[in-house]
Enzyme design. Sequence first.
Site, PDB file in Angstrom:
ATOM      1  N   ALA A  41       0.829  -1.209   0.000  1.00 26.79           N
ATOM      2  CA  ALA A  41       0.000   0.000   0.000  1.00 26.79           C
ATOM      3  C   ALA A  41       0.859   1.252   0.000  1.00 26.79           C
ATOM      4  CB  ALA A  41      -0.934  -0.013   1.208  1.00 26.79           C
ATOM      5  N   TYR A  42       1.965   1.220   0.736  1.00 29.07           N
ATOM      6  CA  TYR A  42       2.869   2.370   0.761  1.00 29.07           C
ATOM      7  C   TYR A  42       3.414   2.650  -0.640  1.00 29.07           C
ATOM      8  CZ  TYR A  42       6.937   5.249   1.852  1.00 29.07           C
ATOM      9  OH  TYR A  42       7.866   6.255   1.876  1.00 29.07           O
ATOM     10  N   GLY A  43       3.926   1.608  -1.290  1.00 32.31           N
ATOM     11  CA  GLY A  43       4.462   1.783  -2.637  1.00 32.31           C
ATOM     12  C   GLY A  43       3.418   2.287  -3.609  1.00 32.31           C
ATOM     13  N   SER A  95       0.764   4.061  -2.923  1.00 28.25           N
ATOM     14  CA  SER A  95       0.422   5.463  -2.642  1.00 28.25           C
ATOM     15  C   SER A  95       1.461   6.410  -3.221  1.00 28.25           C
ATOM     16  CB  SER A  95       0.277   5.683  -1.127  1.00 28.25           C
ATOM     17  OG  SER A  95       1.525   5.643  -0.462  1.00 28.25           O
TER      18      SER A  95
END
Length: 267
Positions: free
Chosen positions: A157-159, A161
């Site tokens: 999810a971080y990547g 975003s």
Amino acid sequence: MGRKLSWRRALVTGASEGIGEAFGRELASRGSDLVLVARRRERLERLASELAAEFGIEAEVLAADLTDPEGLAAVEARLGVDERPVDLLVNNAGGASQHRPFLELDRDTLTDDLYLNALALLRLTHAGAVAMAKRGGGSVLNVSAGVAFYPLPGAAAYGASKAFVNNLSEALDHELRDAGVRVTAVCPGFTHTAAQRRLGMNVESIPSLLWMEAEEVATAAVRAAERGRALSSLSTTGRINAFLGRHLPHRLLLPLLARGQLRLAGR
């Protein structure tokens, strides 16, 4: 290359520590007045006093939690104020607690982090761009990440975003150019801040040549925005990372990334 951009007043989110604090110092050293935004008022006030005394600039404090609708609305409103107008928005605040396997994440924390990384950044970019276009111009500097160039197992999810931040910024830089608004996304890699220790990351697993200091990131990022670049990886290592992310087949890249994330998590 055309004329370098400069700014009279910058609003910096996530300004109480790390890269955000470094942005404040870098911009103050260039003579820009500041609006410093973060949750911790006491730290912001201490930084504002220090920068005002050292550089003779005006430093305003706006304590706000950008995951809270009221806090976010307050920052949006400040971007629209015509007295003491902001002509540089630095979207630096971000959440990074998702560096763990997806099934182990707390859903509410995951939502807050993605809201901060993507939706809050989107709303502030829109608020800032609308106000700047009405005044004849300005700049938005969005802090993305080196992992924006590929899928990231272990921090999916971080990547994702950060990939959103890159795509949004590049598109808007093209779309808003005629209105006098420039948008830059910068993609730092591993950066020494307090965040890694706070999140329990195994920083010793990362080779020293891959690290940057927060001050280096801020200086290179401001330089990229000053030159009107839509996207910058900030360093030679960052450019190699971006090239590999764009061109190496994912079937080869994903297993390497997954193992790296496990080491970073200390597993």
